[in-house]
Design an enzyme around this catalytic site. Structure first.
Site, PDB file in Angstrom:
ATOM      1  N   LYS A   1      59.580 -12.201 -75.290  1.00 12.97           N
ATOM      2  CA  LYS A   1      60.190 -13.085 -74.292  1.00 12.97           C
ATOM      3  C   LYS A   1      61.243 -13.999 -74.913  1.00 12.97           C
ATOM      4  CE  LYS A   1      57.258 -11.792 -71.021  1.00 12.97           C
ATOM      5  NZ  LYS A   1      57.714 -10.922 -69.918  1.00 12.97           N
TER       6      LYS A   1
ATOM      7  N   LEU B   1      58.362  -1.832 -65.519  1.00 15.10           N
ATOM      8  CA  LEU B   1      59.026  -2.829 -64.669  1.00 15.10           C
ATOM      9  C   LEU B   1      60.330  -3.226 -65.342  1.00 15.10           C
ATOM     10  CD1 LEU B   1      55.813  -4.939 -63.912  1.00 15.10           C
ATOM     11  CD2 LEU B   1      56.821  -3.098 -62.530  1.00 15.10           C
TER      12      LEU B   1
ATOM     13  N   ASN C   1      55.111  -4.205 -68.151  1.00 18.53           N
ATOM     14  CA  ASN C   1      56.432  -4.806 -68.345  1.00 18.53           C
ATOM     15  C   ASN C   1      57.143  -4.063 -69.472  1.00 18.53           C
ATOM     16  OD1 ASN C   1      55.637  -6.732 -66.493  1.00 18.53           O
ATOM     17  ND2 ASN C   1      55.011  -8.200 -68.041  1.00 18.53           N
TER      18      ASN C   1
ATOM     19  N   GLY D   1      64.306  -7.093 -64.765  1.00 15.85           N
ATOM     20  CA  GLY D   1      64.733  -8.363 -65.329  1.00 15.85           C
ATOM     21  C   GLY D   1      65.986  -8.286 -66.181  1.00 15.85           C
TER      22      GLY D   1
ATOM     23  N   LYS E   1      67.412  -6.551 -69.507  1.00 13.91           N
ATOM     24  CA  LYS E   1      66.713  -6.933 -70.735  1.00 13.91           C
ATOM     25  C   LYS E   1      66.299  -5.697 -71.534  1.00 13.91           C
ATOM     26  CE  LYS E   1      63.016  -9.814 -72.526  1.00 13.91           C
ATOM     27  NZ  LYS E   1      61.848 -10.660 -72.221  1.00 13.91           N
TER      28      LYS E   1
END
Length: 492
Positions: free
Chosen positions: A380, A97, A235, A100, A111
């Site tokens: 994160k 994924l 992710n 982002g 990212k």
């Protein structure tokens, strides 16, 4: 729903359709076609959003999953791998994924292009992992990136550098949906453009969009035609989400009539994970429960580590043929997440989203696997970045593993203050990354810098008061210390 509510809902739907048609009529042919398909999906989501009011679940119907619904990884890990691992790998595609941006870490662009270890980006590490698998087993595992309109252009440019690597890379874009005004429930967009004024009028609608977007792109059909049976979805910022051969071979080796179509990797919840989605049994089906779906008076119960012991890592193994069947039959059902946002000018908007894991209830023989914490290593924040850049982890063929020199399997709890939020600022504050093998807890607040070859052990708390600055000198060894604004070093 009362007659009045029904009438009001119909008015909202009619108004929304008119506004979307206006936006389409203002665009060129290619943009028109792409957005038309996206808008069809958005209309369905909006329709369901208007129908749902109040909590999405009846708390009294919730129970823990049956024991056989969540299998321990140890049970799977004890099974021997088949001789022909390559034949299993050849039935797999890895989906990351990649929608982002790095804005929460002070970076521009995707990212996935942030450097996280030895100048390697998230994307570099992913490519190395899959290339290593393909070379080791003489296999053909492709990498598939789900991009968004925010990340696609820059990702496409960077993919050129992997041309000569031993893996195929495919991309597809998730949908582009309009943000809606919280009061009027109409799109805030004035045109389909993504220029400076129009950019914040649009959003990628969460990773639950993967099913429709993969299908609509034609890539689902292509992967099936190439003999792929499962996708491993995760992710891109979860550095623990590598291809696990034992899980894969167990899935491929199942009898066709009993084949599990969906596996969710879960792991034991700690106090740091209390907001994470958990697996429950609900109306005789395995289901993902997110905190947003929980009635307010049960939120504390949801956060309880004793009642809900596991949480979703978002590492998912999903049958491609099952996705096709569910979409063909219009049988995919994911709860609508109404995500409120406040834009820079103060306008309150709503983003309608779905979560990829929420579809678990639609798949046959779905199950959870309780995996080791090492398979959940998300980056994160800069605090997470410090952990993965340190000597706590060793890097081999793109995969990070906990150093065998660390006595505890748990990772230290690290909390860096606001001076470290942006990656650029974070890097400027360390002459070199501290030695952290024996660290349990680190809190840093205020204007603090670290010299070369600093060693941190036990519990270390460093707090620079407002207006003060603390420079930890090169070669310093802090073990169970509190360092305060006047540089007194105290035993903790």
């Amino acid at each position: 729903m009362t007659e009045f509510q029904e009438k009001l809902r119909n008015q909202h739907e009619e108004s929304m359709c008119k506004e979307l048609d206006k936006l389409l009529s203002s665009s060129g042919d290619s943009t028109h076609q792409n957005c038309k398909k996206d808008f069809e999906g958005f209309k369905r989501l909006f329709h369901r959003f208007l129908q749902v009011r109040g909590p999405a679940v009846d708390w009294a119907k919730i129970s823990r999953p049956p024991e056989d619904a969540v299998v321990s990884y140890e049970k799977i890990g004890a099974e021997a791998l088949p001789k022909d691992v390559a034949s299993c790998l050849n039935k797999l595609a890895v989906v990351k994924l990649n929608g982002g941006l790095g804005t929460s870490m002070g970076c521009k662009g995707p990212k996935s292009l942030i450097s996280v270890r030895n100048e390697n980006t998230f994307l570099d590490l992913t490519v190395k992992q899959i290339e290593h698998l393909n070379k080791t087993y003489d296999a053909d595992v492709p990498l598939v990136l789900m991009n968004s309109f925010n990340t696609d252009d820059e990702t496409q440019k960077i993919l050129l550098k992997y041309k000569h690597h031993r893996l195929k890379i495919h991309t597809f874009n998730q949908s582009r949906y309009p943000r809606i005004n919280k009061e009027s429930l109409l799109p805030i967009a004035k045109s389909l453009g993504l220029n400076a004024d129009g950019g914040e009028a649009w959003y990628p609608p969460g990773h639950g969009d993967i099913y429709a977007s993969l299908y609509n792109s034609g890539l689902l059909e292509r992967l099936l035609n190439e003999g792929k049976e499962y996708i491993f979805v995760s992710n891109i910022d979860n550095l623990g989400a590598t291809v696990d051969l034992r899980i894969l071979c167990r899935l491929i080796g199942q009898a066709a009539d009993k084949r599990c179509e969906f596996v969710m990797e879960v792991t034991d919840k700690t106090r740091a994970d209390v907001k994470g989605g958990t697996l429950i049994q609900y109306e005789d089906r395995l289901r993902l429960l997110e905190i947003a779906q929980v009635p307010k008076d049960h939120v504390d119960e949801f956060k309880s580590v004793s009642k809900f012991k596991i949480f979703n890592t978002n590492n998912l193994w999903i049958s491609l043929s099952a996705i096709k069947r569910l979409i063909d039959n219009n049988a995919l059902d994911m709860e609508v997440i109404a995500n409120p946002k406040t834009l820079e000018g103060g306008l309150n908007v709503i983003q309608l989203e779905t979560a990829v894991g929420a579809a678990i209830k639609c798949f046959r023989n779905a199950m959870g696997i309780n995996v080791p914490r090492s398979r959940f290593l998300p980056v994160k924040t800069s605090s997470d970045l410090l952990l993965v850049m340190s000597n706590l982890y060793s890097l081999d063929a793109g995969s990070l593993t906990m150093s065998h020199k660390r006595e505890f399997l748990t990772t230290p709890h690290v909390k860096l203050g606001s001076f470290f939020t942006k990656v650029q600022d974070f890097l400027a504050r360390f002459d070199s990354i501290p030695e952290m093998l024996e660290l349990d807890h680190l809190t840093v607040a205020g204007d603090v810098t670290f010299g070369k070859n600093v060693s941190l052990k036990g519990t270390v708390i460093i707090i620079a008061n407002h207006g003060d600055r603390i420079d930890i000198p090169a070669g310093a060894m802090l073990e169970n210390k509190i360092v305060s604004g006047n540089l007194r070093i105290l035993d903790h």
